[in-house]
Design a protein around this motif. Structure first.
Motif, PDB file in Angstrom:
ATOM      1  N   GLU A   1      59.938  -2.033  46.002  1.00 27.85           N
ATOM      2  CA  GLU A   1      60.157  -3.398  46.489  1.00 27.85           C
ATOM      3  C   GLU A   1      61.578  -3.869  46.202  1.00 27.85           C
ATOM      4  O   GLU A   1      62.209  -4.537  47.038  1.00 27.85           O
ATOM      5  CB  GLU A   1      59.146  -4.359  45.858  1.00 27.85           C
ATOM      6  N   LEU A   2      62.100  -3.535  45.033  1.00 30.11           N
ATOM      7  CA  LEU A   2      63.481  -3.912  44.723  1.00 30.11           C
ATOM      8  C   LEU A   2      64.441  -3.307  45.735  1.00 30.11           C
ATOM      9  O   LEU A   2      65.382  -3.968  46.203  1.00 30.11           O
ATOM     10  CB  LEU A   2      63.850  -3.451  43.306  1.00 30.11           C
ATOM     11  N   TYR A   3      64.214  -2.063  46.100  1.00 24.51           N
ATOM     12  CA  TYR A   3      65.061  -1.402  47.096  1.00 24.51           C
ATOM     13  C   TYR A   3      64.956  -2.104  48.446  1.00 24.51           C
ATOM     14  O   TYR A   3      65.974  -2.358  49.111  1.00 24.51           O
ATOM     15  CB  TYR A   3      64.645   0.066  47.218  1.00 24.51           C
ATOM     16  N   ARG A   4      63.751  -2.454  48.834  1.00 29.05           N
ATOM     17  CA  ARG A   4      63.545  -3.108  50.141  1.00 29.05           C
ATOM     18  C   ARG A   4      64.230  -4.469  50.203  1.00 29.05           C
ATOM     19  O   ARG A   4      64.596  -4.939  51.286  1.00 29.05           O
ATOM     20  CB  ARG A   4      62.048  -3.272  50.418  1.00 29.05           C
ATOM     21  N   HIS A   5      64.414  -5.111  49.053  1.00 28.61           N
ATOM     22  CA  HIS A   5      65.032  -6.435  49.020  1.00 28.61           C
ATOM     23  C   HIS A   5      66.521  -6.381  48.653  1.00 28.61           C
ATOM     24  O   HIS A   5      67.111  -7.395  48.292  1.00 28.61           O
ATOM     25  CB  HIS A   5      64.280  -7.342  48.040  1.00 28.61           C
ATOM     26  N   ASN A   6      67.113  -5.188  48.754  1.00 27.79           N
ATOM     27  CA  ASN A   6      68.561  -5.027  48.523  1.00 27.79           C
ATOM     28  C   ASN A   6      68.993  -5.407  47.116  1.00 27.79           C
ATOM     29  O   ASN A   6      70.117  -5.887  46.901  1.00 27.79           O
ATOM     30  CB  ASN A   6      69.383  -5.834  49.542  1.00 27.79           C
ATOM     31  N   VAL A   7      68.115  -5.225  46.156  1.00 24.00           N
ATOM     32  CA  VAL A   7      68.455  -5.532  44.769  1.00 24.00           C
ATOM     33  C   VAL A   7      69.281  -4.377  44.207  1.00 24.00           C
ATOM     34  O   VAL A   7      68.868  -3.220  44.254  1.00 24.00           O
ATOM     35  CB  VAL A   7      67.185  -5.764  43.930  1.00 24.00           C
ATOM     36  N   MET A   8      70.453  -4.702  43.697  1.00 20.26           N
ATOM     37  CA  MET A   8      71.392  -3.700  43.200  1.00 20.26           C
ATOM     38  C   MET A   8      70.951  -3.205  41.826  1.00 20.26           C
ATOM     39  O   MET A   8      70.902  -3.985  40.866  1.00 20.26           O
ATOM     40  CB  MET A   8      72.788  -4.320  43.110  1.00 20.26           C
ATOM     41  N   PRO A   9      70.626  -1.917  41.676  1.00 16.79           N
ATOM     42  CA  PRO A   9      70.108  -1.441  40.395  1.00 16.79           C
ATOM     43  C   PRO A   9      71.098  -1.584  39.248  1.00 16.79           C
ATOM     44  O   PRO A   9      70.698  -1.881  38.121  1.00 16.79           O
ATOM     45  CB  PRO A   9      69.760   0.029  40.666  1.00 16.79           C
ATOM     46  N   GLU A  10      72.397  -1.403  39.505  1.00 26.84           N
ATOM     47  CA  GLU A  10      73.395  -1.501  38.436  1.00 26.84           C
ATOM     48  C   GLU A  10      73.449  -2.901  37.825  1.00 26.84           C
ATOM     49  O   GLU A  10      73.900  -3.056  36.691  1.00 26.84           O
ATOM     50  CB  GLU A  10      74.788  -1.136  38.953  1.00 26.84           C
ATOM     51  N   GLY A  11      73.015  -3.894  38.573  1.00 23.95           N
ATOM     52  CA  GLY A  11      72.999  -5.269  38.095  1.00 23.95           C
ATOM     53  C   GLY A  11      71.610  -5.756  37.746  1.00 23.95           C
ATOM     54  O   GLY A  11      71.331  -6.959  37.794  1.00 23.95           O
ATOM     55  N   THR A  12      70.730  -4.828  37.373  1.00 25.86           N
ATOM     56  CA  THR A  12      69.337  -5.136  37.056  1.00 25.86           C
ATOM     57  C   THR A  12      68.963  -4.462  35.740  1.00 25.86           C
ATOM     58  O   THR A  12      69.416  -3.357  35.454  1.00 25.86           O
ATOM     59  CB  THR A  12      68.402  -4.614  38.170  1.00 25.86           C
ATOM     60  N   VAL A  13      68.132  -5.130  34.941  1.00 25.52           N
ATOM     61  CA  VAL A  13      67.618  -4.554  33.699  1.00 25.52           C
ATOM     62  C   VAL A  13      66.095  -4.566  33.764  1.00 25.52           C
ATOM     63  O   VAL A  13      65.487  -5.577  34.117  1.00 25.52           O
ATOM     64  CB  VAL A  13      68.123  -5.338  32.468  1.00 25.52           C
ATOM     65  N   LEU A  14      65.487  -3.429  33.444  1.00 24.67           N
ATOM     66  CA  LEU A  14      64.032  -3.325  33.377  1.00 24.67           C
ATOM     67  C   LEU A  14      63.559  -3.661  31.976  1.00 24.67           C
ATOM     68  O   LEU A  14      64.052  -3.100  30.991  1.00 24.67           O
ATOM     69  CB  LEU A  14      63.591  -1.901  33.735  1.00 24.67           C
ATOM     70  N   LYS A  15      62.611  -4.582  31.868  1.00 19.44           N
ATOM     71  CA  LYS A  15      61.920  -4.837  30.602  1.00 19.44           C
ATOM     72  C   LYS A  15      60.495  -4.342  30.770  1.00 19.44           C
ATOM     73  O   LYS A  15      59.719  -4.913  31.530  1.00 19.44           O
ATOM     74  CB  LYS A  15      61.944  -6.333  30.242  1.00 19.44           C
ATOM     75  N   THR A  16      60.174  -3.272  30.084  1.00 23.49           N
ATOM     76  CA  THR A  16      58.894  -2.618  30.329  1.00 23.49           C
ATOM     77  C   THR A  16      58.071  -2.497  29.053  1.00 23.49           C
ATOM     78  O   THR A  16      58.608  -2.468  27.939  1.00 23.49           O
ATOM     79  CB  THR A  16      59.123  -1.216  30.944  1.00 23.49           C
ATOM     80  N   SER A  17      56.772  -2.414  29.257  1.00 20.22           N
ATOM     81  CA  SER A  17      55.880  -2.063  28.154  1.00 20.22           C
ATOM     82  C   SER A  17      55.981  -0.557  27.916  1.00 20.22           C
ATOM     83  O   SER A  17      56.393   0.197  28.794  1.00 20.22           O
ATOM     84  CB  SER A  17      54.438  -2.449  28.497  1.00 20.22           C
ATOM     85  N   MET A  18      55.631  -0.139  26.725  1.00 20.86           N
ATOM     86  CA  MET A  18      55.613   1.287  26.416  1.00 20.86           C
ATOM     87  C   MET A  18      54.314   1.905  26.921  1.00 20.86           C
ATOM     88  O   MET A  18      53.324   1.202  27.154  1.00 20.86           O
ATOM     89  CB  MET A  18      55.750   1.498  24.910  1.00 20.86           C
ATOM     90  N   VAL A  19      54.316   3.205  27.095  1.00 22.91           N
ATOM     91  CA  VAL A  19      53.082   3.925  27.429  1.00 22.91           C
ATOM     92  C   VAL A  19      52.348   4.137  26.114  1.00 22.91           C
ATOM     93  O   VAL A  19      52.766   4.932  25.268  1.00 22.91           O
ATOM     94  CB  VAL A  19      53.394   5.253  28.140  1.00 22.91           C
ATOM     95  N   ILE A  20      51.253   3.404  25.943  1.00 23.59           N
ATOM     96  CA  ILE A  20      50.626   3.286  24.628  1.00 23.59           C
ATOM     97  C   ILE A  20      49.118   3.089  24.809  1.00 23.59           C
ATOM     98  O   ILE A  20      48.673   2.555  25.827  1.00 23.59           O
ATOM     99  CB  ILE A  20      51.278   2.103  23.862  1.00 23.59           C
ATOM    100  N   SER A  21      48.347   3.517  23.844  1.00 23.90           N
ATOM    101  CA  SER A  21      46.895   3.330  23.906  1.00 23.90           C
ATOM    102  C   SER A  21      46.545   1.847  23.802  1.00 23.90           C
ATOM    103  O   SER A  21      47.264   1.067  23.176  1.00 23.90           O
ATOM    104  CB  SER A  21      46.221   4.063  22.744  1.00 23.90           C
ATOM    105  N   GLY A  22      45.424   1.465  24.415  1.00 22.98           N
ATOM    106  CA  GLY A  22      44.934   0.101  24.274  1.00 22.98           C
ATOM    107  C   GLY A  22      44.605  -0.206  22.820  1.00 22.98           C
ATOM    108  O   GLY A  22      44.263   0.691  22.032  1.00 22.98           O
ATOM    109  N   LEU A  23      44.712  -1.467  22.461  1.00 20.90           N
ATOM    110  CA  LEU A  23      44.488  -1.856  21.062  1.00 20.90           C
ATOM    111  C   LEU A  23      43.088  -1.506  20.574  1.00 20.90           C
ATOM    112  O   LEU A  23      42.879  -1.253  19.388  1.00 20.90           O
ATOM    113  CB  LEU A  23      44.714  -3.370  20.905  1.00 20.90           C
ATOM    114  N   ASP A  24      42.111  -1.482  21.501  1.00 18.93           N
ATOM    115  CA  ASP A  24      40.720  -1.205  21.108  1.00 18.93           C
ATOM    116  C   ASP A  24      40.291   0.212  21.454  1.00 18.93           C
ATOM    117  O   ASP A  24      39.091   0.513  21.461  1.00 18.93           O
ATOM    118  CB  ASP A  24      39.782  -2.211  21.791  1.00 18.93           C
ATOM    119  N   ALA A  25      41.247   1.091  21.739  1.00 18.85           N
ATOM    120  CA  ALA A  25      40.912   2.479  22.047  1.00 18.85           C
ATOM    121  C   ALA A  25      40.267   3.140  20.826  1.00 18.85           C
ATOM    122  O   ALA A  25      40.651   2.845  19.685  1.00 18.85           O
ATOM    123  CB  ALA A  25      42.165   3.244  22.449  1.00 18.85           C
TER     124      ALA A  25
END
Length: 348
Positions: free
Chosen positions: A211-235
């Protein structure tokens, strides 16, 4: 075809690079008044506009944090507040070499047709708000989407709706000279295993970047804030530090464009030390393999010790500031793979 028609293109690139500078990360101080009230009341402090201002001032004026903090995400109330001497918070931060940012979404609301899931709102009037925030000194912004893992969730409907909103927000930000922090958080709540989290995270990030690509969002001027790949708290059993680091980096490598300005992680329900350990493990092993800086954008995982100290005695500002600066220093080291659990003993 993406052509990135933004007049602020060079400024956006420079801001993004500064946000993920070596040994630095981002403080998330953008809790809504409702969330801030909950946090303050947990430590025995009445939440008022003044107590929230005092608490944020404590964080922003802590000694040495400019060594560890590149930027601060502010809330709508906070960006309009001033310190005791009458200096607006954005100006105070800028004077310390810290970039002011602003949370611009208006919260996650029930998704029509799938009410157990959420879609983030706030696009109406956003262009005008962004122009005002830029004039106030903000140079980046943040929009958070929440993806729930559970029975039949997430649905494609939820992921697509949130990816579309993130892309529209990002394009408006870049049009107005602000680096968008894109935050598609896969919630840690639940009993899902790490395999499920990995699959959901990869699919969700793939949709977001399409979607970012489709909306012409420049990756060099963007920062991703992501969750880690991690087990659920109640796993029933939860993956260890090394596995979280490996799965997280592997997922990012599959999906995230190499040109992206940087990657910052949210702590999202992890303990203070746990969040630092995971960030450190990623950088110890993979720092020289990945094309982006991997650093932090924590709220509770940076603030918890300071808030607990301040709540016990609001006159004890200096001790609370030391606790905050110490946590920031440890995460600064983790962002370069130089953290050691032995350092935790210094807090005592």
């Amino acid at each position: 075809m993406a052509h990135y028609p933004w007049k602020h293109a060079e400024e956006l690139k420079q801001t993004a690079q500064s946000m993920v500078a070596n040994y630095k990360g981002i403080l998330a101080a953008d809790e809504s008044n409702r969330t801030a009230t909950k946090r303050l009341e947990e430590v025995g402090i009445e939440s008022t506009e003044e107590s929230r201002r005092k608490y944020r001032q404590l964080l922003f004026t802590a000694p040495d944090i400019d060594k560890y903090i590149s930027g601060v995400i502010l809330f709508e109330e906070t960006i309009r507040q001033k310190d005791d001497g009458g200096t607006p918070f954005p100006e105070l931060l800028k004077g310390r070499g810290i970039i002011p940012g602003i949370k611009v979404d208006t919260g996650a609301k029930p998704l029509a047709g799938s009410p157990d899931e959420k879609v983030t709102e706030g696009l109406d009037g956003l262009r005008e708000r962004l122009a005002e925030y830029y004039e106030m000194g903000a140079r980046f912004s943040k929009w958070r989407a929440v993806i729930t893992v559970g029975d039949g969730m997430p649905t494609r409907q939820c992921m697509e709706a949130n990816a579309h909103a993130l892309a529209r927000y990002s394009a408006l930000c870049q049009e107005n000279g602000l680096v968008p922090i894109v935050e598609p958080e896969v919630l840690i709540n639940g009993s899902h295993d790490i395999d499920t989290c990995e699959a959901v995270t990869e699919e969700n990030l793939r949709m977001v970047f399409n979607e970012l690509y489709r909306h012409n969002v420049m990756p060099e001027g963007t920062v991703l804030k992501t969750s880690m790949v991690i087990s659920g708290l109640d796993a029933p059993s939860r993956a260890g530090v090394e596995e979280v680091a490996e799965r997280t980096v592997q997922t990012l490598e599959r999906v995230v464009p190499p040109a992206l300005g940087g990657v910052v992680f949210l702590s999202g329900g992890q303990g203070d030390v746990e969040a630092t350990q995971h960030l450190d493990a990623m950088n110890k092993k993979y720092k020289n393999r990945v094309p982006w800086r991997l650093t932090f954008s924590y709220a509770r995982a940076l603030q918890n010790p300071a808030l607990g100290s301040w709540g016990s005695d609001m006159a004890n500002t200096e001790q609370a500031q030391r606790a905050f600066a110490f946590r920031a220093k440890l995460n600064s080291l983790a962002s370069e793979g130089e953290y050691s659990e032995d350092l935790e003993q210094q807090a005592a």
